[in-house]
Write an enzyme that holds these catalytic residues in place. Structure first.
Site, PDB file in Angstrom:
ATOM      1  N   ASP A 102       0.814  -1.229   0.000  1.00  0.00           N
ATOM      2  CA  ASP A 102       0.000   0.000   0.000  1.00  0.00           C
ATOM      3  C   ASP A 102       0.841   1.269   0.000  1.00  0.00           C
ATOM      4  O   ASP A 102       0.436   2.305   0.531  1.00  0.00           O
ATOM      5  CB  ASP A 102      -0.953   0.022   1.220  1.00  0.00           C
ATOM      6  CG  ASP A 102      -1.906  -1.155   1.206  1.00  0.00           C
ATOM      7  OD1 ASP A 102      -2.233  -1.644   0.116  1.00  0.00           O
ATOM      8  OD2 ASP A 102      -2.322  -1.579   2.306  1.00  0.00           O
ATOM      9  N   THR A 160       2.912 -12.705   3.064  1.00  0.00           N
ATOM     10  CA  THR A 160       2.063 -13.313   2.041  1.00  0.00           C
ATOM     11  C   THR A 160       2.793 -14.556   1.512  1.00  0.00           C
ATOM     12  O   THR A 160       3.839 -14.949   2.043  1.00  0.00           O
ATOM     13  CB  THR A 160       1.713 -12.289   0.942  1.00  0.00           C
ATOM     14  OG1 THR A 160       0.698 -12.853   0.101  1.00  0.00           O
ATOM     15  CG2 THR A 160       2.923 -11.885   0.109  1.00  0.00           C
ATOM     16  N   GLY A 183     -10.807  -3.099   3.437  1.00  0.00           N
ATOM     17  CA  GLY A 183     -11.403  -2.000   4.201  1.00  0.00           C
ATOM     18  C   GLY A 183     -10.903  -1.928   5.646  1.00  0.00           C
ATOM     19  O   GLY A 183     -11.354  -1.086   6.421  1.00  0.00           O
ATOM     20  N   ARG A 184      -9.968  -2.835   6.033  1.00  0.00           N
ATOM     21  CA  ARG A 184      -9.482  -2.820   7.426  1.00  0.00           C
ATOM     22  C   ARG A 184      -8.648  -1.564   7.696  1.00  0.00           C
ATOM     23  O   ARG A 184      -7.955  -1.065   6.806  1.00  0.00           O
ATOM     24  CB  ARG A 184      -8.581  -4.041   7.677  1.00  0.00           C
ATOM     25  CG  ARG A 184      -9.345  -5.342   7.739  1.00  0.00           C
ATOM     26  CD  ARG A 184      -8.403  -6.517   7.934  1.00  0.00           C
ATOM     27  NE  ARG A 184      -7.575  -6.761   6.762  1.00  0.00           N
ATOM     28  CZ  ARG A 184      -6.617  -7.673   6.704  1.00  0.00           C
ATOM     29  NH1 ARG A 184      -6.348  -8.416   7.756  1.00  0.00           N
ATOM     30  NH2 ARG A 184      -5.922  -7.849   5.593  1.00  0.00           N
ATOM     31  N   THR A 201      -8.401  -3.394  -0.305  1.00  0.00           N
ATOM     32  CA  THR A 201      -9.001  -4.693  -0.606  1.00  0.00           C
ATOM     33  C   THR A 201     -10.010  -5.113   0.460  1.00  0.00           C
ATOM     34  O   THR A 201     -11.084  -5.604   0.146  1.00  0.00           O
ATOM     35  CB  THR A 201      -7.891  -5.756  -0.747  1.00  0.00           C
ATOM     36  OG1 THR A 201      -7.051  -5.367  -1.827  1.00  0.00           O
ATOM     37  CG2 THR A 201      -8.448  -7.137  -1.022  1.00  0.00           C
ATOM     38  N   HIS A 207      -4.759  -1.702  -5.801  1.00  0.00           N
ATOM     39  CA  HIS A 207      -3.944  -0.601  -6.323  1.00  0.00           C
ATOM     40  C   HIS A 207      -4.856   0.539  -6.761  1.00  0.00           C
ATOM     41  O   HIS A 207      -5.668   0.379  -7.669  1.00  0.00           O
ATOM     42  CB  HIS A 207      -3.071  -1.100  -7.479  1.00  0.00           C
ATOM     43  CG  HIS A 207      -2.065  -2.139  -7.046  1.00  0.00           C
ATOM     44  ND1 HIS A 207      -1.262  -2.822  -7.915  1.00  0.00           N
ATOM     45  CD2 HIS A 207      -1.728  -2.584  -5.810  1.00  0.00           C
ATOM     46  CE1 HIS A 207      -0.478  -3.640  -7.233  1.00  0.00           C
ATOM     47  NE2 HIS A 207      -0.754  -3.533  -5.959  1.00  0.00           N
ATOM     48  N   ALA A 218      -3.981  -7.822  -3.582  1.00  0.00           N
ATOM     49  CA  ALA A 218      -3.529  -6.468  -3.912  1.00  0.00           C
ATOM     50  C   ALA A 218      -4.727  -5.548  -4.134  1.00  0.00           C
ATOM     51  O   ALA A 218      -5.776  -5.982  -4.594  1.00  0.00           O
ATOM     52  CB  ALA A 218      -2.681  -6.506  -5.181  1.00  0.00           C
TER      53      ALA A 218
HETATM   54  P1  GDP Z   1      -0.700   0.329  -3.572  1.00  0.00           P
HETATM   55  O1  GDP Z   1      -1.306  -0.954  -3.095  1.00  0.00           O
HETATM   56  O2  GDP Z   1       0.758   0.393  -3.316  1.00  0.00           O
HETATM   57  O3  GDP Z   1      -1.044   0.640  -5.000  1.00  0.00           O
HETATM   58  O4  GDP Z   1      -1.358   1.481  -2.677  1.00  0.00           O
HETATM   59  P2  GDP Z   1      -2.924   1.649  -2.305  1.00  0.00           P
HETATM   60  O5  GDP Z   1      -3.641   2.133  -3.504  1.00  0.00           O
HETATM   61  O6  GDP Z   1      -3.446   0.435  -1.632  1.00  0.00           O
HETATM   62  O7  GDP Z   1      -2.837   2.754  -1.174  1.00  0.00           O
HETATM   63  C1  GDP Z   1      -2.225   3.982  -1.407  1.00  0.00           C
HETATM   64  C2  GDP Z   1      -3.235   5.080  -1.099  1.00  0.00           C
HETATM   65  O8  GDP Z   1      -2.544   6.306  -1.089  1.00  0.00           O
HETATM   66  C3  GDP Z   1      -4.326   5.236  -2.137  1.00  0.00           C
HETATM   67  O9  GDP Z   1      -5.489   5.654  -1.494  1.00  0.00           O
HETATM   68  C4  GDP Z   1      -3.795   6.343  -3.055  1.00  0.00           C
HETATM   69  O10 GDP Z   1      -4.822   7.054  -3.714  1.00  0.00           O
HETATM   70  C5  GDP Z   1      -3.101   7.207  -2.059  1.00  0.00           C
HETATM   71  N1  GDP Z   1      -1.946   7.964  -2.529  1.00  0.00           N
HETATM   72  C6  GDP Z   1      -0.938   7.586  -3.355  1.00  0.00           C
HETATM   73  N2  GDP Z   1       0.015   8.560  -3.413  1.00  0.00           N
HETATM   74  C7  GDP Z   1      -0.416   9.567  -2.611  1.00  0.00           C
HETATM   75  C8  GDP Z   1       0.139  10.815  -2.202  1.00  0.00           C
HETATM   76  O11 GDP Z   1       1.233  11.197  -2.588  1.00  0.00           O
HETATM   77  N3  GDP Z   1      -0.606  11.564  -1.325  1.00  0.00           N
HETATM   78  C9  GDP Z   1      -1.808  11.164  -0.842  1.00  0.00           C
HETATM   79  N4  GDP Z   1      -2.450  11.966  -0.009  1.00  0.00           N
HETATM   80  N5  GDP Z   1      -2.343   9.984  -1.194  1.00  0.00           N
HETATM   81  C10 GDP Z   1      -1.656   9.195  -2.051  1.00  0.00           C
HETATM   82  P1  IMO Z   2      -0.853  -4.198  -2.224  1.00  0.00           P
HETATM   83  O1  IMO Z   2      -0.428  -4.759  -3.568  1.00  0.00           O
HETATM   84  C1  IMO Z   2      -1.012  -4.545   2.115  1.00  0.00           C
HETATM   85  C2  IMO Z   2      -1.096  -8.632   3.758  1.00  0.00           C
HETATM   86  C3  IMO Z   2      -2.378  -9.056   4.473  1.00  0.00           C
HETATM   87  C4  IMO Z   2      -1.807 -10.003   5.510  1.00  0.00           C
HETATM   88  C5  IMO Z   2      -0.684 -10.702   4.744  1.00  0.00           C
HETATM   89  C6  IMO Z   2      -1.069 -12.062   4.171  1.00  0.00           C
HETATM   90  O2  IMO Z   2      -2.155  -3.477  -2.278  1.00  0.00           O
HETATM   91  O3  IMO Z   2       0.251  -3.425  -1.606  1.00  0.00           O
HETATM   92  P2  IMO Z   2      -2.588 -12.794   2.090  1.00  0.00           P
HETATM   93  O4  IMO Z   2      -4.036 -12.554   1.790  1.00  0.00           O
HETATM   94  O5  IMO Z   2      -1.656 -12.271   1.062  1.00  0.00           O
HETATM   95  O6  IMO Z   2      -2.297 -14.229   2.420  1.00  0.00           O
HETATM   96  O7  IMO Z   2      -2.308 -11.966   3.467  1.00  0.00           O
HETATM   97  O8  IMO Z   2      -0.338  -9.834   3.679  1.00  0.00           O
HETATM   98  N1  IMO Z   2      -1.286  -8.131   2.372  1.00  0.00           N
HETATM   99  C7  IMO Z   2      -1.216  -6.831   2.032  1.00  0.00           C
HETATM  100  N2  IMO Z   2      -1.071  -5.721   2.791  1.00  0.00           N
HETATM  101  N3  IMO Z   2      -1.075  -4.444   0.770  1.00  0.00           N
HETATM  102  C8  IMO Z   2      -1.207  -5.546   0.001  1.00  0.00           C
HETATM  103  O9  IMO Z   2      -1.147  -5.500  -1.355  1.00  0.00           O
HETATM  104  C9  IMO Z   2      -1.311  -6.801   0.628  1.00  0.00           C
HETATM  105  N4  IMO Z   2      -1.469  -8.074   0.180  1.00  0.00           N
HETATM  106  C10 IMO Z   2      -1.433  -8.873   1.249  1.00  0.00           C
HETATM  107  O10 IMO Z   2      -3.023  -7.944   5.063  1.00  0.00           O
HETATM  108  O11 IMO Z   2      -1.201  -9.283   6.552  1.00  0.00           O
HETATM  109 MG    MG Z   3      -2.858  -1.579  -1.860  1.00  0.00          MG
END
Ligand code: GDP
Ligand code: IMO
Ligand code: MG
Length: 430
Positions: free
Chosen positions: A13, A239, A302-303, A300, A41, A39
């Protein structure tokens, strides 16, 4: 032949989706190499606000082929749903998606087994996403998995299921005391999946290799983050795949030498979802404030995400393993409201100062962070897209992160939208 690996440098994330969308405008291929729909994204650009779980983040840029590599585990129902949702939002990917014939499928029984195992673990639960990831990868390594190519030939699939499903059914019936899964129900689903996805299932390894060979640009889309890596993460709270640089190579059949740029995506602080050690975790109002301002809730599941200060020890470790050519700092703007900011520069364990995390989870739980405190900045950074416009203290903060990580910070993200991005050095031109 530039190939850019975009890797989660913390616990996932970090904002990989945003950066991949930003870079994909200059790519020929965007390819996922590991994980599955655990994941989430997020991409926010002029086309809208999207949350992708399996479809690569290159779908918003014209002329990009989006590849799901052999290292990914694919839940076909989730993929179909995601493709339909994109279609409803006006994004047609019928000619811009490929699925590796070698990718393993997440079967309905994998999803059941994930939840059943977590419940059985009780207070030792990993906090998985419940999407069937662990059981699907377990079947892959046990050589009892079903691959995408298998659904293209239903007769052979039937023979295969007759060989592998009785064992899974024994586990469901004898250990968990629930109804077994019928071969017919899986075959029926597989016919539906073949009709919907069959035309996307292709030998993608060759395609990616040939694109690189002829000078094309490939963005390798990482999922999760290094600290969730099966080998290098905080095992067993990890994971079941390899989100590290090695996984980028094996998960797409790319030769390591073909990967020219390795981008480590770091949040300006740390977060984690699920259980496991987190030395810099905050349990006070500062953490709560960041969670609220940044809406730190899982894409994914909401936690609520756990929040902590930037951990320089883990950042350096992350760089040692992945060998970043560039670091990317995201969510700098989230710290805009703070008067002072801590950075962890070492761990104290049994009277000793460590500059690397210990391998054992019990020892890591005992590590106490050693902090350095930097002043906050009073002018907001939100939305800034030029480095010269950053307040001086924000630059000092980023410079310190750069020193601790041990590689140049080439991109800084100051907001969730594609345009809220500072390209400190144009890595796409180099
Ligand atoms: P990923 O799994 O690595 O793609 O990241 P996620 O999408 O799960 O979580 C990143 C969160 O940060 C999302 O809600 C993005 O919209 C937000 N985000 C990404 N870059 C920035 C930033 O520079 N500033 C802020 N405020 N939010 C960001
Ligand atoms: P992105 O791509 C954050 C975490 C889960 C749990 C552990 C194992 O969005 O960065 P799993 O379902 O993979 O067996 O869970 O891994 N986890 C993530 N945490 N971002 C993710 O993906 C994750 N994918 C799995 O929360 O702790
Ligand atoms: Mg993510």
């Amino acid at each position: 032949m530039p190939a850019y690996a975009i890797l989660g440098a913390q616990w996932g994330d970090e904002g990989k989706g945003k950066i991949i969308d930003y870079l994909s405008r200059r790519a020929d291929i965007v390819a996922r190499f590991s994980g599955g729909n655990n994941a989430g994204h997020t991409v926010i650009n002029d086309l809208g606000n999207f949350s992708l779980h399996l479809v690569p983040c290159g779908v918003f840029s014209d002329g990009v082929m989006n590849v799901i590599g052999n290292g990914v585990v694919v839940d076909p129902d989730v993929l179909i749903e995601e493709m339909e949702a994109l279609q409803r939002g006006g994004i047609d990917i019928s000619h811009s998606l490929m699925i590796s014939e070698r990718a393993h499928l997440i079967m309905p029984y994998h999803v059941m087994l994930d939840t059943l195992a977590e419940t059985r673990r009780g207070n030792q639960a990993i906090g998985t996403t419940g999407k069937g990831i662990g059981p699907a990868y377990s079947d892959k390594t046990s050589r009892t998995g079903i691959r995408a190519a298998d659904i293209l030939d239903i007769e052979t699939l039937k023979v295969r299921l007759e060989s592998v499903l009785p064992f899974t059914n024994d586990i469901l019936e004898k250990i968990y005391e629930i109804e077994p899964v019928s071969i017919d129900s899986i075959l029926e689903k597989s016919e539906y999946w073949r009709n919907r996805l069959g035309s996307f299932i292709k030998p993608v390894g060759r395609y990616v290799h040939d694109t690189l060979d002829s000078g094309g640009t490939v963005v390798l889309e990482g999922a999760q983050g290094i600290l969730l890596d099966l080998d290098h993460g905080t095992y067993p709270f990890v994971t079941s795949s390899s989100p590290t640089i090695g996984g980028a190579s094996t998960g797409l059949a790319i030769q390591p030498r073909q990967i020219t740029n390795v981008l480590g995506i770091f949040k300006a602080y740390n977060t984690r979802v699920g259980s496991g050690p987190f030395p810099t975790e905050l349990f006070d109002n500062v953490g709560e404030g960041i969670r609220t301002i940044a809406k730190e809730f899982g894409t994914t599941t909401g936690r609520a995400r756990r929040i902590g200060w930037f951990d320089g020890v883990l950042a350096r470790y992350s760089n040692r393993i992945n060998g970043y050519t560039s670091a990317v700092i995201t969510r700098l703007d989230v710290l805009d409201h703070l008067d002072s900011i801590n950075i962890c520069v070492g761990y104290k364990l049994d009277g000793e100062i460590l500059d690397e995390p210990p391998g054992g989870v019990a020892a890591l739980e005992k590590c106490l962070p050693v902090y350095e405190t930097l002043e906050g900045w009073d002018t907001p950074t939100a939305g800034i897209s030029e480095v010269s416009k950053l307040p001086i203290n924000a630059r000092v903060y980023v410079d310190r992160l750069q020193e601790l990580i041990g590689c140049p910070v080439d991109i800084i993200s100051t907001g969730p939208h594609r345009d809220h991005t500072i390209m400190v050095r144009d890595i796409l031109a180099s």
